[in-house]
Design a protein around this motif. Structure first.
Motif, PDB file in Angstrom:
ATOM      1  N   HIS A 235       0.824  -1.212   0.000  1.00 58.46           N
ATOM      2  CA  HIS A 235       0.000   0.000   0.000  1.00 58.46           C
ATOM      3  C   HIS A 235       0.859   1.265   0.000  1.00 58.46           C
ATOM      4  CE1 HIS A 235      -3.843  -1.989   0.231  1.00 58.46           C
ATOM      5  NE2 HIS A 235      -3.407  -2.759   1.207  1.00 58.46           N
ATOM      6  N   ALA A 236       2.029   1.206   0.656  1.00 59.11           N
ATOM      7  CA  ALA A 236       2.935   2.361   0.596  1.00 59.11           C
ATOM      8  C   ALA A 236       3.428   2.583  -0.828  1.00 59.11           C
ATOM      9  CB  ALA A 236       4.118   2.150   1.540  1.00 59.11           C
ATOM     10  N   GLY A 237       3.765   1.488  -1.519  1.00 61.37           N
ATOM     11  CA  GLY A 237       4.220   1.606  -2.893  1.00 61.37           C
ATOM     12  C   GLY A 237       3.136   2.098  -3.832  1.00 61.37           C
ATOM     13  N   CYS A 238       1.904   1.594  -3.662  1.00 61.54           N
ATOM     14  CA  CYS A 238       0.795   2.041  -4.513  1.00 61.54           C
ATOM     15  C   CYS A 238       0.439   3.500  -4.246  1.00 61.54           C
ATOM     16  CB  CYS A 238      -0.426   1.141  -4.298  1.00 61.54           C
ATOM     17  SG  CYS A 238      -0.215  -0.537  -4.926  1.00 61.54           S
ATOM     18  N   PHE A 239       0.526   3.922  -2.971  1.00 60.41           N
ATOM     19  CA  PHE A 239       0.283   5.332  -2.638  1.00 60.41           C
ATOM     20  C   PHE A 239       1.327   6.219  -3.315  1.00 60.41           C
ATOM     21  CE2 PHE A 239       0.988   9.129  -0.113  1.00 60.41           C
ATOM     22  CZ  PHE A 239      -0.299   9.602   0.085  1.00 60.41           C
ATOM     23  N   ALA A 240       2.600   5.844  -3.182  1.00 61.36           N
ATOM     24  CA  ALA A 240       3.670   6.629  -3.804  1.00 61.36           C
ATOM     25  C   ALA A 240       3.548   6.611  -5.322  1.00 61.36           C
ATOM     26  CB  ALA A 240       5.034   6.089  -3.374  1.00 61.36           C
ATOM     27  N   GLY A 241       3.172   5.457  -5.892  1.00 62.73           N
ATOM     28  CA  GLY A 241       2.997   5.385  -7.329  1.00 62.73           C
ATOM     29  C   GLY A 241       1.855   6.260  -7.816  1.00 62.73           C
ATOM     30  N   GLY A 242       0.729   6.277  -7.074  1.00 62.03           N
ATOM     31  CA  GLY A 242      -0.384   7.155  -7.430  1.00 62.03           C
ATOM     32  C   GLY A 242       0.010   8.618  -7.361  1.00 62.03           C
ATOM     33  N   PHE A 243       0.794   8.965  -6.355  1.00 64.21           N
ATOM     34  CA  PHE A 243       1.268  10.343  -6.215  1.00 64.21           C
ATOM     35  C   PHE A 243       2.143  10.714  -7.413  1.00 64.21           C
ATOM     36  CE2 PHE A 243       3.483  13.978  -4.679  1.00 64.21           C
ATOM     37  CZ  PHE A 243       2.709  14.530  -3.676  1.00 64.21           C
ATOM     38  N   ALA A 244       3.093   9.833  -7.759  1.00 62.60           N
ATOM     39  CA  ALA A 244       3.985  10.108  -8.885  1.00 62.60           C
ATOM     40  C   ALA A 244       3.211  10.147 -10.198  1.00 62.60           C
ATOM     41  CB  ALA A 244       5.075   9.044  -8.943  1.00 62.60           C
ATOM     42  N   TRP A 245       2.208   9.276 -10.325  1.00 67.48           N
ATOM     43  CA  TRP A 245       1.407   9.234 -11.550  1.00 67.48           C
ATOM     44  C   TRP A 245       0.695  10.567 -11.782  1.00 67.48           C
ATOM     45  CZ3 TRP A 245      -3.222   5.410 -12.557  1.00 67.48           C
ATOM     46  CH2 TRP A 245      -3.442   5.323 -13.914  1.00 67.48           C
ATOM     47  N   THR A 246       0.241  11.196 -10.705  1.00 62.47           N
ATOM     48  CA  THR A 246      -0.415  12.491 -10.840  1.00 62.47           C
ATOM     49  C   THR A 246       0.547  13.507 -11.438  1.00 62.47           C
ATOM     50  OG1 THR A 246      -1.775  12.000  -8.896  1.00 62.47           O
ATOM     51  CG2 THR A 246      -1.666  14.294  -9.601  1.00 62.47           C
TER      52      THR A 246
END
Length: 512
Positions: A235-246
């Motif tokens: 979940h930490a990785g998916c959160f960071a990935g979503g942030f970077a994707w934005t």
């Protein structure tokens, strides 16, 4: 299917080239600044943002595999990361440096570089230009590898002819970016997005006529067994990935703020970020829905996207296959032309902001980079990226793509400087003092923070590979370790003492 695919690809290429050439007629001058930054409108910005989101490599195929391997539990943390990125962007839009830059663009007093590196930049920000250009080059390679994989799957061309076709797609894409500039990229994105929507409509119409039983498992059901600790990393990785994707896929939000009024830019980015969050749910659920399906081999992991596409087209009509090939090409072009345009913009900004104080620095760095043939430099980068993609193994493409996207996590301390400057006007004295100190340290030690982040990220990735196994199955480790390394580097920077002569917060610099 092979002849249909090739014909559809070339139809899209010809149409995109013609549209870009037509749109270039509206450009008022051939100055490099007008070529790079002029021609945006709210409608074109929204279509370009959404088109960038529907990226074949990062958005669709990777999320299909992620939903299949990890379950649809990742949608919660991924959407939270995307909304957090949107909140950070909207907060930064209130910074005086951005509002002043927007006012000057609106008054047409100048046209200049409009990225956040230009708005908040200094000599300490120069390594970030190279870092971001490396990130976009890596994503360019990823996009070409995925395009090659899908065209090979659909057409079964021999390898030489396949590479020739991918090279032709890239060459035509570069040609219409060369001809149309920023305006041409925006207009062709609009056309390409319409083609993608036509395919989605035809696909929905075709499946609505057939009885389809969809079994959606529980959110935590997945192909990979998670422990409590690995679930936290997930979940930490998916959160960071979503942030970077934005930051990476909303058509480079900093460019949107630099070419539109602030109120228009805010509406465009809110719309595109919310669309991104909604769109990301669909491929994740589609991947999760086939977990445990007996017709799928247990040995299949990240290749599930090709299996699902094959199932989609096995009973499809010729029309649907033709439009799918067109939509596939449009999705690739939308992403490729955005990367090529952004590389040109970043290179131009970097070349105009280099300052040499030593003759060796001038000879080795300043003089070569001051070469203003922006399109020529990016052409060389494109050729290198294409050659690298020809030899890049397919099994590592998602690992490489997620790593290139996660590079945007490493630039968070740069944005943290601007956020600290906003907090520094707080009426509370202790908050003002702490924010001022943080802004000074982050601004004066950007290079140190970047270097610590990169080295720490590599070390954590190596440790994750040893402890967790192949990163191709545990892709979430990549953004998770990027976030951990960046947070550690920021804390190290903030823990260093500030010299007495730096005790006053500097005023934000103009963008030129």
């Amino acid at each position: 299917m092979g002849n249909v695919t090739i014909f559809a690809v070339f139809m899209v290429l010809i149409a995109s080239l013609a549209i870009s050439a037509w749109s270039s007629r509206s450009r008022r001058s051939n100055l490099i600044q007008n070529f790079l930054f002029e021609g945006n409108t709210p409608l074109l910005a929204i279509s370009s943002c959404i088109g960038s989101i529907i990226s074949m490599a990062v958005s669709f195929t990777a999320l299909l595999s992620a939903g299949y391997l990890w379950g649809w539990q990742i949608t919660f943390s991924m959407i939270a990361g995307g909304l957090a990125g949107l909140a950070a962007i909207l907060t930064l839009s209130a910074h005086p440096a951005i509002t002043q830059n927007a006012e000057r663009v609106e008054q047409r007093s100048f046209i200049s570089g409009v990225s956040y590196l230009a708005i908040f930049g200094s000599l300490e920000s120069m390594p970030y230009y190279g870092f971001l250009m490396a990130a976009y080059t890596a994503m360019l390679i990823t996009e070409m590898v995925v395009l090659r994989t899908f065209i090979s799957f659909l057409s079964e061309l021999p390898r030489f002819e396949l590479l020739l076709l991918v090279g032709t797609v890239l060459l035509v894409c570069y040609a219409y970016v060369y001809i149309g500039g920023f305006r041409g990229v925006l207009v062709t994105d609009y056309f390409q997005l319409l083609v993608v929507f036509v395919f989605i409509g035809l696909w929905i119409a075709s499946i609505s006529q057939q009885p389809v039983a969809v079994h959606l498992p529980s959110p935590s059901e997945s192909r990979i067994v998670f422990t409590a600790w690995t679930r936290v990393l997930l979940h930490a990785g998916c959160f960071a990935g979503g942030f970077a994707w934005t930051f990476a896929n909303t058509d480079q939000w900093f460019r949107t703020y630099g070419t539109l009024k602030v109120t228009q830019a805010r509406r465009v980015l809110i719309t595109s970020a919310l669309t991104m969050c909604a769109f990301s749910v669909v491929p994740v659920l589609a991947g999760a829905a086939v977990i445990g399906r007996p017709t799928i081999s247990p040995a299949i992991t990240n290749g599930i996207s090709l299996v699902l596409v094959g199932n989609l087209l096995i009973h499809a009509s010729v029309t649907l296959r033709f439009v799918f090939a067109m939509a596939l090409t449009c999705a690739a072009l939308t992403t490729l032309n955005t990367y090529l345009m952004t590389l040109q913009q970043l290179y131009y900004e970097a070349s105009t902001r280099i300052d040499s104080k030593h003759y060796l620095h001038y000879l080795l760095i300043n003089y070569p980079l001051k070469w203003k043939a922006v399109r020529g430099v990016v052409f060389l980068i494109t050729v290198v990226a294409f050659v690298a993609s020809c030899f890049f193994p397919d099994r590592y493409v998602y690992t490489f793509g997620v790593a290139s996207l996660s590079m945007f996590v490493v630039i968070l301390p740069f944005l943290g400087t601007a956020l600290a400057e906003l907090i520094a006007v707080s009426p509370r004295r202790w908050v003002r003092a702490a924010a001022t100190s943080a802004a000074i340290k982050l601004a004066e030690r950007r290079r140190l923070t970047l270097y610590i982040s990169v080295v720490g990220w590599l070390l954590l990735l190596a440790a994750g590979r040893v402890l967790m196994g192949a990163l191709t199955l545990h892709l979430y480790i990549i953004p998770a370790t990027a976030l951990a390394a960046t947070a550690t580097a920021t804390l190290v920077t903030l823990s260093l003492r500030t010299p007495a002569w730096q005790g006053v917060l500097r005023e934000p610099k103009d963008s030129i």
